[in-house]
Write a protein that holds these residues in place. Structure first.
Motif, PDB file in Angstrom:
ATOM      1  N   ASP A   1      12.580  50.712  45.133  1.00 10.95           N
ATOM      2  CA  ASP A   1      13.905  50.617  44.518  1.00 10.95           C
ATOM      3  C   ASP A   1      14.049  51.875  43.738  1.00 10.95           C
ATOM      4  O   ASP A   1      15.194  52.371  43.989  1.00 10.95           O
ATOM      5  N   LYS A   2      13.242  52.519  42.946  1.00 11.68           N
ATOM      6  CA  LYS A   2      13.252  53.535  42.621  1.00 11.68           C
ATOM      7  C   LYS A   2      13.685  54.860  43.608  1.00 11.68           C
ATOM      8  O   LYS A   2      14.727  55.679  43.345  1.00 11.68           O
ATOM      9  N   ALA A   3      13.121  54.861  44.715  1.00 11.57           N
ATOM     10  CA  ALA A   3      13.237  55.895  45.849  1.00 11.57           C
ATOM     11  C   ALA A   3      14.706  55.709  46.160  1.00 11.57           C
ATOM     12  O   ALA A   3      15.337  56.743  46.826  1.00 11.57           O
TER      13      ALA A   3
ATOM     14  N   VAL B   1       5.444  50.699  52.294  1.00 11.58           N
ATOM     15  CA  VAL B   1       4.462  51.102  51.269  1.00 11.58           C
ATOM     16  C   VAL B   1       4.946  51.276  50.135  1.00 11.58           C
ATOM     17  O   VAL B   1       4.295  51.003  49.160  1.00 11.58           O
ATOM     18  N   ALA B   2       6.105  51.846  50.162  1.00 11.56           N
ATOM     19  CA  ALA B   2       6.581  52.255  48.503  1.00 11.56           C
ATOM     20  C   ALA B   2       6.839  50.733  48.085  1.00 11.56           C
ATOM     21  O   ALA B   2       6.739  50.713  46.874  1.00 11.56           O
ATOM     22  N   ASP B   3       7.488  49.839  48.948  1.00  7.70           N
ATOM     23  CA  ASP B   3       7.860  48.409  48.465  1.00  7.70           C
ATOM     24  C   ASP B   3       6.687  47.910  47.770  1.00  7.70           C
ATOM     25  O   ASP B   3       6.653  47.402  46.838  1.00  7.70           O
ATOM     26  N   ASP B   4       5.578  48.042  48.641  1.00  6.26           N
ATOM     27  CA  ASP B   4       4.307  47.467  48.067  1.00  6.26           C
ATOM     28  C   ASP B   4       3.698  47.742  46.895  1.00  6.26           C
ATOM     29  O   ASP B   4       3.017  47.345  45.877  1.00  6.26           O
ATOM     30  N   LEU B   5       4.096  49.259  46.599  1.00  7.76           N
ATOM     31  CA  LEU B   5       3.425  50.018  45.322  1.00  7.76           C
ATOM     32  C   LEU B   5       4.692  49.755  44.372  1.00  7.76           C
ATOM     33  O   LEU B   5       4.387  50.382  43.290  1.00  7.76           O
ATOM     34  N   GLY B   6       5.686  49.131  44.439  1.00 11.07           N
ATOM     35  CA  GLY B   6       6.945  49.018  43.472  1.00 11.07           C
ATOM     36  C   GLY B   6       7.691  50.310  43.504  1.00 11.07           C
ATOM     37  O   GLY B   6       8.370  50.511  42.406  1.00 11.07           O
ATOM     38  N   LEU B   7       7.714  50.844  44.302  1.00 10.27           N
ATOM     39  CA  LEU B   7       8.403  52.376  44.192  1.00 10.27           C
ATOM     40  C   LEU B   7       9.565  52.419  45.063  1.00 10.27           C
ATOM     41  O   LEU B   7      10.507  53.435  44.941  1.00 10.27           O
TER      42      LEU B   7
ATOM     43  N   ASP C   1      13.582  62.905  47.429  1.00 13.23           N
ATOM     44  CA  ASP C   1      13.220  64.318  46.962  1.00 13.23           C
ATOM     45  C   ASP C   1      13.130  64.315  45.543  1.00 13.23           C
ATOM     46  O   ASP C   1      12.850  65.271  44.759  1.00 13.23           O
ATOM     47  N   ASN C   2      13.834  63.208  44.718  1.00 16.82           N
ATOM     48  CA  ASN C   2      13.509  63.483  43.378  1.00 16.82           C
ATOM     49  C   ASN C   2      12.479  62.421  42.614  1.00 16.82           C
ATOM     50  O   ASN C   2      12.214  62.240  41.471  1.00 16.82           O
ATOM     51  N   MET C   3      11.507  62.034  43.422  1.00 16.18           N
ATOM     52  CA  MET C   3      10.353  61.422  42.987  1.00 16.18           C
ATOM     53  C   MET C   3       9.534  62.175  42.556  1.00 16.18           C
ATOM     54  O   MET C   3       9.350  63.386  43.097  1.00 16.18           O
ATOM     55  N   THR C   4       8.473  61.800  41.749  1.00 17.00           N
ATOM     56  CA  THR C   4       7.860  62.659  41.128  1.00 17.00           C
ATOM     57  C   THR C   4       6.456  62.863  42.201  1.00 17.00           C
ATOM     58  O   THR C   4       6.356  62.135  43.118  1.00 17.00           O
ATOM     59  N   THR C   5       5.649  64.061  41.916  1.00 21.09           N
ATOM     60  CA  THR C   5       4.726  64.512  43.064  1.00 21.09           C
ATOM     61  C   THR C   5       3.698  63.238  43.071  1.00 21.09           C
ATOM     62  O   THR C   5       3.210  62.781  43.970  1.00 21.09           O
ATOM     63  N   LYS C   6       3.448  62.750  41.766  1.00 22.35           N
ATOM     64  CA  LYS C   6       2.444  61.522  41.690  1.00 22.35           C
ATOM     65  C   LYS C   6       2.909  60.293  42.427  1.00 22.35           C
ATOM     66  O   LYS C   6       2.036  59.763  43.247  1.00 22.35           O
ATOM     67  N   GLU C   7       4.102  60.029  42.296  1.00 18.67           N
ATOM     68  CA  GLU C   7       4.651  58.832  43.010  1.00 18.67           C
ATOM     69  C   GLU C   7       4.727  59.090  44.717  1.00 18.67           C
ATOM     70  O   GLU C   7       4.290  58.227  45.386  1.00 18.67           O
ATOM     71  N   ALA C   8       4.943  60.405  44.959  1.00 18.16           N
ATOM     72  CA  ALA C   8       5.016  60.452  46.470  1.00 18.16           C
ATOM     73  C   ALA C   8       3.683  60.529  47.022  1.00 18.16           C
ATOM     74  O   ALA C   8       3.409  60.239  48.076  1.00 18.16           O
ATOM     75  N   GLY C   9       2.940  61.189  46.176  1.00 18.98           N
ATOM     76  CA  GLY C   9       1.325  61.220  46.801  1.00 18.98           C
ATOM     77  C   GLY C   9       0.618  59.832  46.688  1.00 18.98           C
ATOM     78  O   GLY C   9       0.082  59.637  47.497  1.00 18.98           O
ATOM     79  N   ARG C  10       1.120  58.811  45.818  1.00 19.24           N
ATOM     80  CA  ARG C  10       0.610  57.614  45.916  1.00 19.24           C
ATOM     81  C   ARG C  10       1.074  56.962  47.236  1.00 19.24           C
ATOM     82  O   ARG C  10       0.181  56.193  47.929  1.00 19.24           O
ATOM     83  N   VAL C  11       2.534  57.213  47.521  1.00 17.69           N
ATOM     84  CA  VAL C  11       3.046  56.518  48.932  1.00 17.69           C
ATOM     85  C   VAL C  11       2.185  57.110  50.069  1.00 17.69           C
ATOM     86  O   VAL C  11       1.712  56.391  50.851  1.00 17.69           O
ATOM     87  N   GLY C  12       2.239  58.256  50.251  1.00 20.65           N
ATOM     88  CA  GLY C  12       1.758  59.152  51.192  1.00 20.65           C
ATOM     89  C   GLY C  12       0.007  59.014  51.393  1.00 20.65           C
ATOM     90  O   GLY C  12      -0.589  58.720  52.544  1.00 20.65           O
TER      91      GLY C  12
END
Length: 75
Positions: free
Chosen positions: A39-41, A31-37, A47-58
Protein backbone atom coordinates in the motif's frame (compact mmCIF):
# COMPACT_ATOMS: atom_id res chain seq x y z
CA UNK A 1 26.98 -20.64 -33.24
CA UNK A 2 25.39 -19.60 -29.99
CA UNK A 3 22.19 -17.62 -30.02
CA UNK A 4 22.12 -14.72 -27.65
CA UNK A 5 19.00 -13.48 -25.92
CA UNK A 6 18.59 -9.73 -25.97
CA UNK A 7 18.75 -8.37 -22.45
CA UNK A 8 17.37 -5.22 -20.94
CA UNK A 9 19.42 -3.14 -18.52
CA UNK A 10 17.50 -1.89 -15.52
CA UNK A 11 18.35 1.30 -13.62
CA UNK A 12 20.52 -0.62 -11.16
CA UNK A 13 22.62 -2.05 -13.99
CA UNK A 14 21.41 -5.63 -13.70
CA UNK A 15 20.30 -7.54 -16.76
CA UNK A 16 16.81 -8.98 -16.91
CA UNK A 17 15.31 -11.05 -19.67
CA UNK A 18 12.51 -8.86 -21.06
CA UNK A 19 9.92 -11.63 -20.74
CA UNK A 20 10.80 -12.09 -17.06
CA UNK A 21 10.30 -8.46 -16.07
CA UNK A 22 6.47 -8.55 -15.66
CA UNK A 23 6.71 -11.74 -13.59
CA UNK A 24 9.40 -10.20 -11.38
CA UNK A 25 7.29 -7.07 -10.89
CA UNK A 26 4.34 -9.23 -9.80
CA UNK A 27 6.66 -11.18 -7.49
CA UNK A 28 7.97 -7.93 -5.96
CA UNK A 29 4.42 -6.74 -5.35
CA UNK A 30 3.46 -10.10 -3.80
CA UNK A 31 6.40 -9.95 -1.40
CA UNK A 32 5.73 -6.31 -0.54
CA UNK A 33 2.10 -7.18 0.17
CA UNK A 34 3.16 -10.05 2.44
CA UNK A 35 5.42 -7.62 4.32
CA UNK A 36 2.67 -4.99 4.59
CA UNK A 37 4.51 -2.54 2.33
CA UNK A 38 2.54 -2.68 -0.93
CA UNK A 39 0.00 0.00 0.00
CA UNK A 40 2.81 2.41 0.87
CA UNK A 41 4.70 1.58 -2.34
CA UNK A 42 1.58 2.22 -4.39
CA UNK A 43 0.87 5.44 -2.51
CA UNK A 44 4.33 7.04 -2.63
CA UNK A 45 6.07 5.05 -5.38
CA UNK A 46 8.90 2.53 -5.21
CA UNK A 47 11.52 5.25 -5.68
CA UNK A 48 10.37 6.95 -2.48
CA UNK A 49 10.51 3.87 -0.25
CA UNK A 50 13.23 3.90 2.40
CA UNK A 51 16.36 1.88 1.82
CA UNK A 52 15.36 -0.34 4.73
CA UNK A 53 11.93 -1.05 3.21
CA UNK A 54 13.32 -1.72 -0.25
CA UNK A 55 15.95 -3.97 1.31
CA UNK A 56 13.33 -5.95 3.16
CA UNK A 57 11.44 -6.57 -0.07
CA UNK A 58 14.55 -7.42 -2.08
CA UNK A 59 15.99 -9.61 0.66
CA UNK A 60 12.78 -11.59 0.97
CA UNK A 61 12.63 -12.01 -2.80
CA UNK A 62 16.13 -13.47 -2.77
CA UNK A 63 15.28 -15.80 0.14
CA UNK A 64 12.22 -17.11 -1.70
CA UNK A 65 14.09 -17.57 -4.97
CA UNK A 66 16.86 -19.49 -3.21
CA UNK A 67 14.33 -21.66 -1.39
CA UNK A 68 12.57 -22.44 -4.68
CA UNK A 69 15.87 -23.31 -6.37
CA UNK A 70 16.83 -25.61 -3.51
CA UNK A 71 13.44 -27.33 -3.66
CA UNK A 72 13.80 -27.79 -7.41
CA UNK A 73 17.23 -29.36 -6.92
CA UNK A 74 15.82 -31.80 -4.37
CA UNK A 75 13.08 -33.01 -6.70
Amino acid sequence: PREYVRREIMANGRHVYPKARPAMERFKEEVADDLGLLDKANRIGWDNMTTKEAGRVGGEMVRRLIKKAEEDLDS
